[in-house]
Each structure stands twice: as structure tokens, then as C-alpha cells.
Design a protein around this motif. Sequence first.
Motif, PDB file in Angstrom:
ATOM      1  N   PRO A 333       0.834  -1.213   0.000  1.00 31.34           N
ATOM      2  CA  PRO A 333       0.000   0.000   0.000  1.00 31.34           C
ATOM      3  C   PRO A 333       0.866   1.259   0.000  1.00 31.34           C
ATOM      4  O   PRO A 333       2.012   1.251   0.455  1.00 31.34           O
ATOM      5  CB  PRO A 333      -0.825  -0.119   1.278  1.00 31.34           C
ATOM      6  CG  PRO A 333      -0.070  -1.071   2.135  1.00 31.34           C
ATOM      7  CD  PRO A 333       0.619  -2.033   1.206  1.00 31.34           C
ATOM      8  N   GLN A 334       0.328   2.349  -0.484  1.00 31.83           N
ATOM      9  CA  GLN A 334       1.080   3.587  -0.660  1.00 31.83           C
ATOM     10  C   GLN A 334       1.613   4.140   0.659  1.00 31.83           C
ATOM     11  O   GLN A 334       2.692   4.734   0.709  1.00 31.83           O
ATOM     12  CB  GLN A 334       0.196   4.630  -1.348  1.00 31.83           C
ATOM     13  CG  GLN A 334       0.951   5.885  -1.791  1.00 31.83           C
ATOM     14  CD  GLN A 334       0.077   6.829  -2.573  1.00 31.83           C
ATOM     15  OE1 GLN A 334      -1.148   6.717  -2.554  1.00 31.83           O
ATOM     16  NE2 GLN A 334       0.688   7.756  -3.276  1.00 31.83           N
ATOM     17  N   GLU A 335       0.850   3.928   1.749  1.00 33.66           N
ATOM     18  CA  GLU A 335       1.299   4.472   3.031  1.00 33.66           C
ATOM     19  C   GLU A 335       2.587   3.822   3.532  1.00 33.66           C
ATOM     20  O   GLU A 335       3.281   4.375   4.387  1.00 33.66           O
ATOM     21  CB  GLU A 335       0.202   4.335   4.096  1.00 33.66           C
ATOM     22  CG  GLU A 335      -0.230   2.905   4.386  1.00 33.66           C
ATOM     23  CD  GLU A 335      -1.456   2.527   3.581  1.00 33.66           C
ATOM     24  OE1 GLU A 335      -2.210   1.661   4.034  1.00 33.66           O
ATOM     25  OE2 GLU A 335      -1.662   3.121   2.493  1.00 33.66           O
ATOM     26  N   PHE A 336       2.909   2.645   2.981  1.00 34.40           N
ATOM     27  CA  PHE A 336       4.168   2.012   3.383  1.00 34.40           C
ATOM     28  C   PHE A 336       5.357   2.894   2.979  1.00 34.40           C
ATOM     29  O   PHE A 336       6.292   3.084   3.760  1.00 34.40           O
ATOM     30  CB  PHE A 336       4.282   0.628   2.743  1.00 34.40           C
ATOM     31  CG  PHE A 336       5.531  -0.115   3.156  1.00 34.40           C
ATOM     32  CD1 PHE A 336       5.830  -0.308   4.492  1.00 34.40           C
ATOM     33  CD2 PHE A 336       6.415  -0.616   2.200  1.00 34.40           C
ATOM     34  CE1 PHE A 336       6.974  -0.993   4.871  1.00 34.40           C
ATOM     35  CE2 PHE A 336       7.565  -1.290   2.575  1.00 34.40           C
ATOM     36  CZ  PHE A 336       7.846  -1.479   3.914  1.00 34.40           C
ATOM     37  N   SER A 337       5.308   3.437   1.758  1.00 32.25           N
ATOM     38  CA  SER A 337       6.396   4.296   1.287  1.00 32.25           C
ATOM     39  C   SER A 337       6.335   5.688   1.887  1.00 32.25           C
ATOM     40  O   SER A 337       7.368   6.295   2.179  1.00 32.25           O
ATOM     41  CB  SER A 337       6.372   4.399  -0.243  1.00 32.25           C
ATOM     42  OG  SER A 337       6.581   3.142  -0.836  1.00 32.25           O
ATOM     43  N   TYR A 340       5.509   4.659   6.659  1.00 34.07           N
ATOM     44  CA  TYR A 340       6.259   3.715   7.475  1.00 34.07           C
ATOM     45  C   TYR A 340       7.756   3.681   7.149  1.00 34.07           C
ATOM     46  O   TYR A 340       8.587   3.544   8.047  1.00 34.07           O
ATOM     47  CB  TYR A 340       5.638   2.317   7.353  1.00 34.07           C
ATOM     48  CG  TYR A 340       4.221   2.298   7.871  1.00 34.07           C
ATOM     49  CD1 TYR A 340       3.961   2.478   9.229  1.00 34.07           C
ATOM     50  CD2 TYR A 340       3.148   2.146   7.001  1.00 34.07           C
ATOM     51  CE1 TYR A 340       2.660   2.481   9.702  1.00 34.07           C
ATOM     52  CE2 TYR A 340       1.845   2.160   7.467  1.00 34.07           C
ATOM     53  CZ  TYR A 340       1.613   2.332   8.830  1.00 34.07           C
ATOM     54  OH  TYR A 340       0.328   2.357   9.297  1.00 34.07           O
ATOM     55  N   MET A 341       8.098   3.799   5.864  1.00 33.82           N
ATOM     56  CA  MET A 341       9.526   3.820   5.528  1.00 33.82           C
ATOM     57  C   MET A 341      10.236   5.034   6.125  1.00 33.82           C
ATOM     58  O   MET A 341      11.331   4.902   6.690  1.00 33.82           O
ATOM     59  CB  MET A 341       9.708   3.760   4.003  1.00 33.82           C
ATOM     60  CG  MET A 341       9.495   2.348   3.437  1.00 33.82           C
ATOM     61  SD  MET A 341       9.424   2.296   1.625  1.00 33.82           S
ATOM     62  CE  MET A 341      10.844   3.244   1.176  1.00 33.82           C
ATOM     63  N   PRO A 342       9.659   6.252   6.062  1.00 35.46           N
ATOM     64  CA  PRO A 342      10.283   7.374   6.772  1.00 35.46           C
ATOM     65  C   PRO A 342      10.358   7.136   8.280  1.00 35.46           C
ATOM     66  O   PRO A 342      11.332   7.539   8.925  1.00 35.46           O
ATOM     67  CB  PRO A 342       9.374   8.562   6.439  1.00 35.46           C
ATOM     68  CG  PRO A 342       8.744   8.203   5.140  1.00 35.46           C
ATOM     69  CD  PRO A 342       8.548   6.716   5.202  1.00 35.46           C
ATOM     70  N   PHE A 391       4.134  -4.978   7.549  1.00 34.79           N
ATOM     71  CA  PHE A 391       4.198  -5.215   6.116  1.00 34.79           C
ATOM     72  C   PHE A 391       5.238  -6.292   5.803  1.00 34.79           C
ATOM     73  O   PHE A 391       4.978  -7.206   5.054  1.00 34.79           O
ATOM     74  CB  PHE A 391       4.529  -3.927   5.375  1.00 34.79           C
ATOM     75  CG  PHE A 391       3.417  -2.911   5.456  1.00 34.79           C
ATOM     76  CD1 PHE A 391       2.253  -3.093   4.734  1.00 34.79           C
ATOM     77  CD2 PHE A 391       3.536  -1.806   6.263  1.00 34.79           C
ATOM     78  CE1 PHE A 391       1.224  -2.159   4.801  1.00 34.79           C
ATOM     79  CE2 PHE A 391       2.521  -0.874   6.331  1.00 34.79           C
ATOM     80  CZ  PHE A 391       1.352  -1.047   5.608  1.00 34.79           C
ATOM     81  N   SER A 392       6.432  -6.180   6.388  1.00 35.92           N
ATOM     82  CA  SER A 392       7.443  -7.212   6.171  1.00 35.92           C
ATOM     83  C   SER A 392       8.602  -6.995   7.123  1.00 35.92           C
ATOM     84  O   SER A 392       9.320  -6.008   7.026  1.00 35.92           O
ATOM     85  CB  SER A 392       7.954  -7.183   4.728  1.00 35.92           C
ATOM     86  OG  SER A 392       8.979  -8.142   4.570  1.00 35.92           O
ATOM     87  N   ARG A 393       8.767  -7.957   8.070  1.00 35.36           N
ATOM     88  CA  ARG A 393       9.918  -7.873   8.974  1.00 35.36           C
ATOM     89  C   ARG A 393      11.210  -8.160   8.235  1.00 35.36           C
ATOM     90  O   ARG A 393      12.284  -7.755   8.648  1.00 35.36           O
ATOM     91  CB  ARG A 393       9.732  -8.845  10.139  1.00 35.36           C
ATOM     92  CG  ARG A 393       8.598  -8.470  11.077  1.00 35.36           C
ATOM     93  CD  ARG A 393       8.605  -9.304  12.349  1.00 35.36           C
ATOM     94  NE  ARG A 393       7.442  -8.992  13.181  1.00 35.36           N
ATOM     95  CZ  ARG A 393       6.306  -9.659  13.167  1.00 35.36           C
ATOM     96  NH1 ARG A 393       6.180 -10.698  12.355  1.00 35.36           N
ATOM     97  NH2 ARG A 393       5.308  -9.313  13.957  1.00 35.36           N
TER      98      ARG A 393
END
Length: 663
Positions: A333-337, A340-342, A391-393
Motif C-alpha cells: 500500500p502507498q502508506e508504506f512508502s 512507514y519507511m520514513p 508489512f514485512s519484517r
Amino acid sequence: MNPDNPLAIETFDLSIIIVNYNVKHFLEQCLLSVKAACEGIQAEVIVVDNNSVDGSQQMLKDKFSEDIILIENTDNPGFSKANNQGIQIAKGRYVLLLNPDTVVEEHTFKKCIDFMDARPKAGALGVKMIDGQGEFLPESKRALPTAAVSFYKIFGLASIFPKSKRFGQYHLTYLDKDENHEIEILSGAYMFMRKTALDEIGYLDETFFMYGEDIDLSYRFILAGYQNYYLADTQIIHYKGESTKKGSLNYVRVFYQAMIIFAEKHFGGRRKRLFITAIHMAVYFRAFIAILRRMVDRLGFPLMEAGLIYGTIFGIKEYWEHYVKFIEGGFYPQEFSLVYMPAYTLVFVAFLWLAGAYKKPFRIRPLISAPFWAFVFIATCTYMFDGILNFSRAIVGLSAVFTMIIAIATRGLINQREKGTFFFMEERVRRAILFGESNGIEHAAKLIQQELDYPVELVGYVSDSDYQSQLGNLLHLGPQEQLREILQFYRVDEIIFPNQDLSTEAILQTMTTIRDLQVAYKIVPQGADYIVGPQAIHTSRFSQGLDFKLKNRQNQIQKRLFDLVSSSVLLLTFPLLFPFYKKPLGVLKKLTQVLFRKKHMVGYIHPDTPDLPTLRQGLLNMMFQSKSGQNTSINTQGLDQLYAQRYRWDLDLEILLRGWRNI
């Protein structure tokens, strides 16, 4: 400073006036150099002490009572007034205002007198000054700071165009520093003046408490029709210099306030208004630059590293998304980039910050532990909020590994730029050598090894005479002509000059010759029990002998573990690496010997050297850590001593990484 009683002489060639305030050891070294420079001329030395509390007055009475005239003030009236006290009683044809944190060459005064005698219209003279690192101090020669000249300096045009006659006027950077020139403004650290001209124009303006008085006095010589000169034929050390003041906002405020006093006194009308406006702009501009620099110093590196970490996480995410997680289609999903990534990046940088990874000197342990604990923190949060954050450990785990690699690599590059080596180790002790002749070297070595609280590893000494030292561990590394090679080979951080049987002129010449190597310089004044360096005096006494870390039981265990791990890794990777070895079969045998404790991975260059902790023969040695490699004619026993003194497992690792192909 004369063989006869100085008070009995009615006139002198030179009166030297030194104003002192709480710089006892700098003052003593200065006076020792002045005494040597006064040989062959009639000179008097007047020291004005502005109520020092560091024992300066007692030192002067104990060591120089017959050589100086001492004026003891009961308060601090300021630099200008104190100098005027000395000028009023001076009997010399020439008057020199000299800072106490200076060291003059043996022929400096004679050259200045000869130069001024040959030029009757010369009113004042300055000389080439270098700082404690051997770098030329640009304030040795300056132009009158008019509004235009000040503007060019304040806004950086002087630095951008140093060779321009228009923009480079402030420090006259377009003039060759190694040639004599007629100039306008001299430095108050060394002002050599004709006494008759000084009597004519008047003494220092006491309105200037500190800073600006040298500019005012220099300008008044020019207004009276005299000429000011810069003499490059001799040089002095000025330990503090302008470079130590520029970063201080208080200095900016005090200095530019003095410039306003100067403008009020010498300029009028529109010229004065322009100058004062430029001064106010300078204060605000310098304050802004200082604040900005502090922000960059504190946040620039973490922000840059955060960008690298975020880019790495993004790359891992792209790979995992297309080649592992959603091979048959789909995407995160877009919110991951966007969110969550920041957030992951922020967590990694925050853990690095909390672990002290941005503080110098850099240490390897926080760079490994911080990413690991950041991963644990993120994994715990994703476990607690499964379905929202998880999302992915695997991406987080790979990001932690690459964060560790990035952290080590960036600091290695910084270390490479600043110190010439990619590898950095914890608690690295500075390496020092002595440069001089036998008597001075012996005295300095005893100070460092037995008396002074001065944490350096003394590698040995450089001298044209190879004498038998009373200190058995002091090694002769080579003659003075090999100094540059020795500095590079031993990766020396510091040169210590004993000023006992080595002239000040020779010391300054050596400093300026090798200043490109960026080593530090210290001086042991003749007969002194302390070491003088830029803004640093080392005097505290303690008793120490040679401390070999290889004697420590814990370090011996670490060395054995390193041998076991390194030999096992190299044996396991031998099928991949054997084409890179010069003699593959021999390497296989040697690695097996290390594994079974018959040899060390890293040992001594000279295994039979006495007085060092015992080691088995090594496959590699400190020669592979040196910048010069193995081809050298220099005495290499000092490297074995250094290895025994400063042993750490990461030193063995550095040597292995540099020299594994030579096993």
C-alpha cells in the motif's frame, strides 16, 4: 638580556615590550626565544603583567629577574595602556610590541633592525607569522579596513578571489607571502616601530581596550608620512592568532565595536556612515553564519545518513515487492512508502544518535548495536500492532543490516579524509616522535615517559646522530633528511621539538616544510618541565612506564579468538579466494598452523625483539598497516613496540584486511 646590567645602559638598539595576562608558560618560552634573539645587540626587555593569577610574576622573578624590567599592575588596565606603560620607559631606538604567545627566531631582531636602518622613512614593521601548526597567518599583512575592503571580507569575496587586487585587500592575499612588501596595517602580535616616529604620532590609543589598537597605530604612521612594511625574511610562531577567535560571537562583537571606534576617529561624513553600516551588517551576518554552521555541524551528517538509509530501504522494498512478495502481481500500500519507511528511517537514525554514533572519535560498537536494537524495536512494534504495521519484517531486517554497512562506510570515508585511513579504532592514542639532537631528546623523552600527563605513544626519535639512549625503549628511526618518509611510514600524528640544542629557526623551517602532512607540533622549551603547543600546555606530573596491552590476559584471549575466527573464515572461503593468493598451497598450510595455535595471524616484524611480550611468528605484521608498505629503509622496531602497546582485536582486523593477499 645583556651581559652587563641593563639598567646601567642609557640607550639601546631595541626595547621589547611584552604584556602578559595569565599565560605563564607561553611567556617563559617567549622570553627564552627573545633572549637567544638578543645575542649581539643592545636590547632591553620590559614585561608588563596585568595582575595575573597563574604565578607569572613569581616565575619572572625566579627565572628572569636579571634579564627584564618588570612592571606589576594591580589590575588589568587593558592591552593599550599596559603597552604604553612600557613605551614610556623604553630607551631603545626601536620599540617592539610582542605578544607573550610567540616564539621568535634567533636572527629575527637583527634582521628587523638592519631592514629599518636601511629605510629612514620606515615607521613600523611586521614579520611573517605562522601558527602552531606551521600554517601562515594571513593577519601578518593587511590593508586599511575601509568600508569596501570590509564588505569584501565580510561577504566572502576576499576568500573567493584571493588573488584579486580589489577583493583580496583585507589580508593582501594577492601579495606573495614569501616576499617583502610595503603594507598599511600590522598585527599587534609583532609591531616593530621606530621610537622617534612613535614619539611623533603618539602611543597606543587607550580607548581601545582590546583589538583595533594595532590598526589605529599603523594608520597613524601612514598619516604622518611614514611607511609600514611586511618582512618575509624572518618568521615567528604566534600560537593563538586570528584563527582561534573567528568562531567566537563575543570576539566578533568586541572586534567590530573596536572598528566602530576606529571609524569614529578617522573617517567622516558619508564614509563613516558606510563603514559603520558595514560593521553592523558584519555582526548580524557573522552571527547568522555561526548559528547556521552549528546547525549543519549537528544535523548535516544525520540528515545525509537518513537520506542514504531511506534510499536503501526503498530499494529493498522495490526488490522484495517485485521479486519475492508479489511475483504474480500486486504491491505494498502507498502508506508504506509515505509513512512507514520514513518512520523506520527515523528510528534507525535515532538509535544511532542515542548510541553516540555521531560523536568523534567514531567507535565500531555503536554502529553494530544501534541497527540491531532498532530492528528489535520495530519488530516488537509490528508484532504488537500486527495487521497495521506489519508489512514485512524481512525488509526491516535487511534494512538494519544495510544501515550498519552504511554507518560504517560513511564514517570510514570521513576518517579517510581526516586521518588518511578508512579504518577507525576505539581509543586510538596519538603517535609522536622526537626531532632534534641527543641532549634535548633525552630530556624530552624522560618528561613524556616518566613525568608529564601527556597521553602519546612515543615511537622514537629522528636525529642525525644515532646515540645510545639511556632509555632503552627509545629507538632511532632515522636521520633528519628522512623525516617525511618516517612520518608517513609510522603514521605519526605529532612531532615534538626539544628546543635545547635545536634552534628555533630550524624548528620553524621544519614546520613550514612539512605542513602539508597535517601533523601537530609541540615544543619543549630549553630546560623546561612542560610541553607547549597551540593553546595547550602539558604540565601535570605522574609516574608511568611502558604499558603493553599484549600483557593483559583479556587481550591475550581476544587475540587467540581472533586467530581462531579469522583462520576458520579464510579456510572456509579458500575455494573462492585461492586465485588471489600469491602461493595458495603455502597459504593453506599457514592458515592451518594458525588454527592449531602454531602461529599467529598477526605477529611482530622482528619476533626475537627483547623486552616485548612474547608472541609466536605471525603471518602478517604492522608493516601491512603502514602507509609505506614493506619497502623502506627505516628502522621498523618501533612498529613492534607500538603493536605491543596499543593492541586491540580491531587492529589485527585492520592489518588482515589490508594484507590478506600477502599471507
